[in-house]
Scaffold this motif. Structure first.
Motif, PDB file in Angstrom:
ATOM      1  N   ALA A  73       2.780  -0.029 -45.641  1.00  0.00           N
ATOM      2  CA  ALA A  73       2.858  -1.255 -45.246  1.00  0.00           C
ATOM      3  C   ALA A  73       4.489  -1.901 -44.784  1.00  0.00           C
ATOM      4  CB  ALA A  73       2.662  -2.628 -46.329  1.00  0.00           C
ATOM      5  N   ASN A  74       4.964  -0.776 -46.007  1.00  0.00           N
ATOM      6  CA  ASN A  74       6.598  -1.369 -45.241  1.00  0.00           C
ATOM      7  C   ASN A  74       7.287  -0.448 -44.012  1.00  0.00           C
ATOM      8  OD1 ASN A  74       7.239  -2.652 -47.455  1.00  0.00           O
ATOM      9  ND2 ASN A  74       7.740  -1.631 -49.034  1.00  0.00           N
ATOM     10  N   ARG A  75       6.291   0.950 -43.561  1.00  0.00           N
ATOM     11  CA  ARG A  75       6.999   1.846 -42.714  1.00  0.00           C
ATOM     12  C   ARG A  75       6.992   1.202 -41.701  1.00  0.00           C
ATOM     13  NH1 ARG A  75       5.996   3.743 -38.791  1.00  0.00           N
ATOM     14  NH2 ARG A  75       3.947   2.366 -38.856  1.00  0.00           N
ATOM     15  N   ARG A  76       8.057   0.689 -40.989  1.00  0.00           N
ATOM     16  CA  ARG A  76       7.719   0.456 -39.625  1.00  0.00           C
ATOM     17  C   ARG A  76       8.716   0.826 -38.558  1.00  0.00           C
ATOM     18  NH1 ARG A  76       4.185  -2.780 -40.616  1.00  0.00           N
ATOM     19  NH2 ARG A  76       2.459  -1.431 -39.382  1.00  0.00           N
ATOM     20  N   SER A  77       8.145   0.978 -37.280  1.00  0.00           N
ATOM     21  CA  SER A  77       8.716   1.715 -35.796  1.00  0.00           C
ATOM     22  C   SER A  77      10.343   1.431 -36.682  1.00  0.00           C
ATOM     23  CB  SER A  77       8.117   1.842 -34.872  1.00  0.00           C
ATOM     24  OG  SER A  77       7.534   2.208 -35.073  1.00  0.00           O
ATOM     25  N   ILE A  78      11.761   1.840 -36.691  1.00  0.00           N
ATOM     26  CA  ILE A  78      13.228   1.168 -36.676  1.00  0.00           C
ATOM     27  C   ILE A  78      13.726   1.361 -35.185  1.00  0.00           C
ATOM     28  CG2 ILE A  78      15.412   1.930 -37.333  1.00  0.00           C
ATOM     29  CD1 ILE A  78      12.466  -0.307 -39.080  1.00  0.00           C
ATOM     30  N   ARG A  79      14.024   0.341 -34.608  1.00  0.00           N
ATOM     31  CA  ARG A  79      14.873   0.694 -33.689  1.00  0.00           C
ATOM     32  C   ARG A  79      16.762  -0.009 -33.345  1.00  0.00           C
ATOM     33  NH1 ARG A  79       9.611  -0.762 -32.122  1.00  0.00           N
ATOM     34  NH2 ARG A  79       8.290   0.781 -31.267  1.00  0.00           N
ATOM     35  N   ALA A  80      16.824   0.433 -34.469  1.00  0.00           N
ATOM     36  CA  ALA A  80      17.763  -0.366 -34.465  1.00  0.00           C
ATOM     37  C   ALA A  80      18.859   0.800 -35.932  1.00  0.00           C
ATOM     38  CB  ALA A  80      18.575  -1.411 -34.851  1.00  0.00           C
ATOM     39  N   PHE A  81      19.160   1.336 -35.063  1.00  0.00           N
ATOM     40  CA  PHE A  81      20.305   1.977 -37.026  1.00  0.00           C
ATOM     41  C   PHE A  81      21.447   1.936 -36.596  1.00  0.00           C
ATOM     42  CE2 PHE A  81      16.305   4.858 -35.462  1.00  0.00           C
ATOM     43  CZ  PHE A  81      15.949   4.970 -36.937  1.00  0.00           C
ATOM     44  N   LYS A  82      22.244   2.180 -38.035  1.00  0.00           N
ATOM     45  CA  LYS A  82      23.922   2.164 -38.394  1.00  0.00           C
ATOM     46  C   LYS A  82      23.876   4.139 -37.855  1.00  0.00           C
ATOM     47  CE  LYS A  82      23.172  -0.243 -42.595  1.00  0.00           C
ATOM     48  NZ  LYS A  82      23.308  -0.701 -44.619  1.00  0.00           N
ATOM     49  N   PRO A  83      25.346   3.724 -37.730  1.00  0.00           N
ATOM     50  CA  PRO A  83      25.427   4.638 -37.085  1.00  0.00           C
ATOM     51  C   PRO A  83      26.251   5.819 -38.350  1.00  0.00           C
ATOM     52  CG  PRO A  83      27.185   3.608 -36.697  1.00  0.00           C
ATOM     53  CD  PRO A  83      26.259   2.576 -37.796  1.00  0.00           C
ATOM     54  N   ASP A  84      25.972   5.731 -39.337  1.00  0.00           N
ATOM     55  CA  ASP A  84      26.233   6.704 -40.790  1.00  0.00           C
ATOM     56  C   ASP A  84      25.573   7.778 -40.834  1.00  0.00           C
ATOM     57  OD1 ASP A  84      26.523   3.642 -40.987  1.00  0.00           O
ATOM     58  OD2 ASP A  84      26.181   4.393 -42.678  1.00  0.00           O
ATOM     59  N   PRO A  85      26.408   9.038 -40.660  1.00  0.00           N
ATOM     60  CA  PRO A  85      25.365   9.839 -40.677  1.00  0.00           C
ATOM     61  C   PRO A  85      24.288  10.289 -42.230  1.00  0.00           C
ATOM     62  CG  PRO A  85      27.558  10.700 -41.205  1.00  0.00           C
ATOM     63  CD  PRO A  85      27.804   9.390 -40.515  1.00  0.00           C
ATOM     64  N   VAL A  86      23.307  10.438 -41.761  1.00  0.00           N
ATOM     65  CA  VAL A  86      22.355  10.986 -43.084  1.00  0.00           C
ATOM     66  C   VAL A  86      22.933  12.949 -43.386  1.00  0.00           C
ATOM     67  CG1 VAL A  86      20.125  11.053 -43.934  1.00  0.00           C
ATOM     68  CG2 VAL A  86      20.721   9.703 -42.369  1.00  0.00           C
ATOM     69  N   PRO A  87      22.732  12.684 -44.611  1.00  0.00           N
ATOM     70  CA  PRO A  87      23.533  13.876 -45.267  1.00  0.00           C
ATOM     71  C   PRO A  87      22.285  14.784 -44.871  1.00  0.00           C
ATOM     72  CG  PRO A  87      23.578  12.628 -47.070  1.00  0.00           C
ATOM     73  CD  PRO A  87      23.132  11.742 -45.353  1.00  0.00           C
ATOM     74  N   GLU A  88      22.721  16.255 -45.064  1.00  0.00           N
ATOM     75  CA  GLU A  88      21.303  16.968 -44.490  1.00  0.00           C
ATOM     76  C   GLU A  88      20.740  17.477 -45.547  1.00  0.00           C
ATOM     77  OE1 GLU A  88      23.516  20.790 -43.247  1.00  0.00           O
ATOM     78  OE2 GLU A  88      21.951  22.002 -43.275  1.00  0.00           O
ATOM     79  N   ALA A  89      21.519  17.566 -46.879  1.00  0.00           N
ATOM     80  CA  ALA A  89      20.664  17.614 -47.981  1.00  0.00           C
ATOM     81  C   ALA A  89      19.259  16.250 -48.258  1.00  0.00           C
ATOM     82  CB  ALA A  89      21.594  17.695 -49.195  1.00  0.00           C
ATOM     83  N   LEU A  90      19.981  15.285 -47.960  1.00  0.00           N
ATOM     84  CA  LEU A  90      18.129  14.308 -48.038  1.00  0.00           C
ATOM     85  C   LEU A  90      17.746  14.657 -46.642  1.00  0.00           C
ATOM     86  CD1 LEU A  90      17.674  11.668 -48.810  1.00  0.00           C
ATOM     87  CD2 LEU A  90      19.229   9.859 -48.032  1.00  0.00           C
ATOM     88  N   LEU A  91      17.909  14.903 -45.781  1.00  0.00           N
ATOM     89  CA  LEU A  91      17.236  15.414 -44.537  1.00  0.00           C
ATOM     90  C   LEU A  91      16.039  15.999 -44.401  1.00  0.00           C
ATOM     91  CD1 LEU A  91      20.031  15.057 -41.345  1.00  0.00           C
ATOM     92  CD2 LEU A  91      17.539  14.037 -41.819  1.00  0.00           C
TER      93      LEU A  91
END
Ligand SMILES: Cc1cc2nc3c(=O)[nH]c(=O)nc-3n(C[C@H](O)[C@H](O)[C@H](O)COP(=O)(O)O)c2cc1C
Length: 243
Positions: free
Chosen positions: A12-30
């Motif tokens: 229910a919480n997952r929605r298509s996100i169409r505005a993101f912060k520019p902060d990089p996501v750590p490679e380990a988390l990806l």
């Protein structure tokens, strides 16, 4: 009604996100998110998918190339026949994706597609006849709605529909694993319209076709992210038994 567990909450919480912060996501988390999604089931456990992770300069370069193509294609669409022919000769405008991402919907599906589009543009205050604003919003697809990373999902083509089915299950698993870790996603067929900018930068095994992109990153505090298009009621989805 049964008590809701974490899976139902994540769905229910997952929605298509169409505005993101520019902060990089750590490679380990990806990597953690993708690895979690690898638990997805697939026919015969063949796992017919591969993922190109585009972050940093690679993401910026691909975004710039896709955006330029989208803008040129839109300009050409509005132009006369002569300009259309010239643009075709120059190349780079015509979609070069592996699958057709520009669909003609049958009436039943088209109505829901249009309702969702109108709902989204309505929430953003974009009028139906405001072509420039619609173009600008559509163009945001190609810069990943501001996300620092785009995942380009490839699917082994020889199994046909069943490989696509496996890949879809993998993608939703990935979206839920991302949600659990505080990341937002947007699955985007638009990102498969032109495949050459991605293919120029990653080693793609034979028979793997670009089926969809997924923008991924931290959700921005923006009203567009609260858009939650409604779902069909259960009785509309369940098939009636023959009498
Ligand atoms: C295969 C697939 C392709 C999609 N392509 C796009 C796209 O190109 N651009 C976009 O903004 N959303 C795209 N979406 C998101 C859908 O519009 C969205 O899932 C639908 O409206 C339901 O909204 P929700 O994801 O917020 O629940 C896509 C979703 C899927 C599953």
């Amino acid at each position: 009604m049964t008590e809701k567990g974490t899976v139902t909450q994540a769905l229910a919480n997952r929605r298509s996100i169409r505005a993101f912060k520019p902060d990089p996501v750590p490679e380990a988390l990806l990597n953690e998110v993708i690895e979690a999604a690898l638990q997805a089931p697939s026919w015969g456990n063949v796992q017919p998918y591969r993922v190109a992770v585009a972050s940093g300069d690679t993401a910026k370069e691909i975004a710039a190339e896709l955006t330029a193509r989208f803008n040129t294609a839109a300009k050409v669409q509005r132009a006369g026949l002569f300009a259309k022919f010239g643009a075709l000769l120059k190349g780079g405008v015509k979609p070069d994706g592996d699958y057709n991402t520009i669909m003609k919907y049958p009436a039943e599906l088209g109505a829901r597609y249009r309702d969702t589009g109108h709902g989204l543009y309505g929430m953003l205050g974009i009028e139906r006849h405001d072509k420039a604003a619609r173009h600008a919003q559509m163009a945001r697809n190609f810069s990943f709605f501001g996300a620092p990373t785009a995942l380009f999902v490839f699917c082994e083509d020889s199994l046909g529909a069943y490989a696509a089915l496996d890949t879809g299950i993998f993608m939703q698993s990935l979206a839920l694993a991302a949600e659990e870790r505080g990341l937002g996603t947007c699955m985007q067929a638009a990102l498969a319209t032109w495949a050459s900018p991605v293919k120029a930068r990653f080693e793609i095994p034979e028979n793997y076709k670009l089926i969809c992109g997924i923008s991924i990153g931290y959700k921005a505090d923006d009203k567009v992210n609260s858009f939650a298009p409604k779902r069909r009621p259960l009785d509309e989805v369940l098939l009636k038994p023959k009498r």
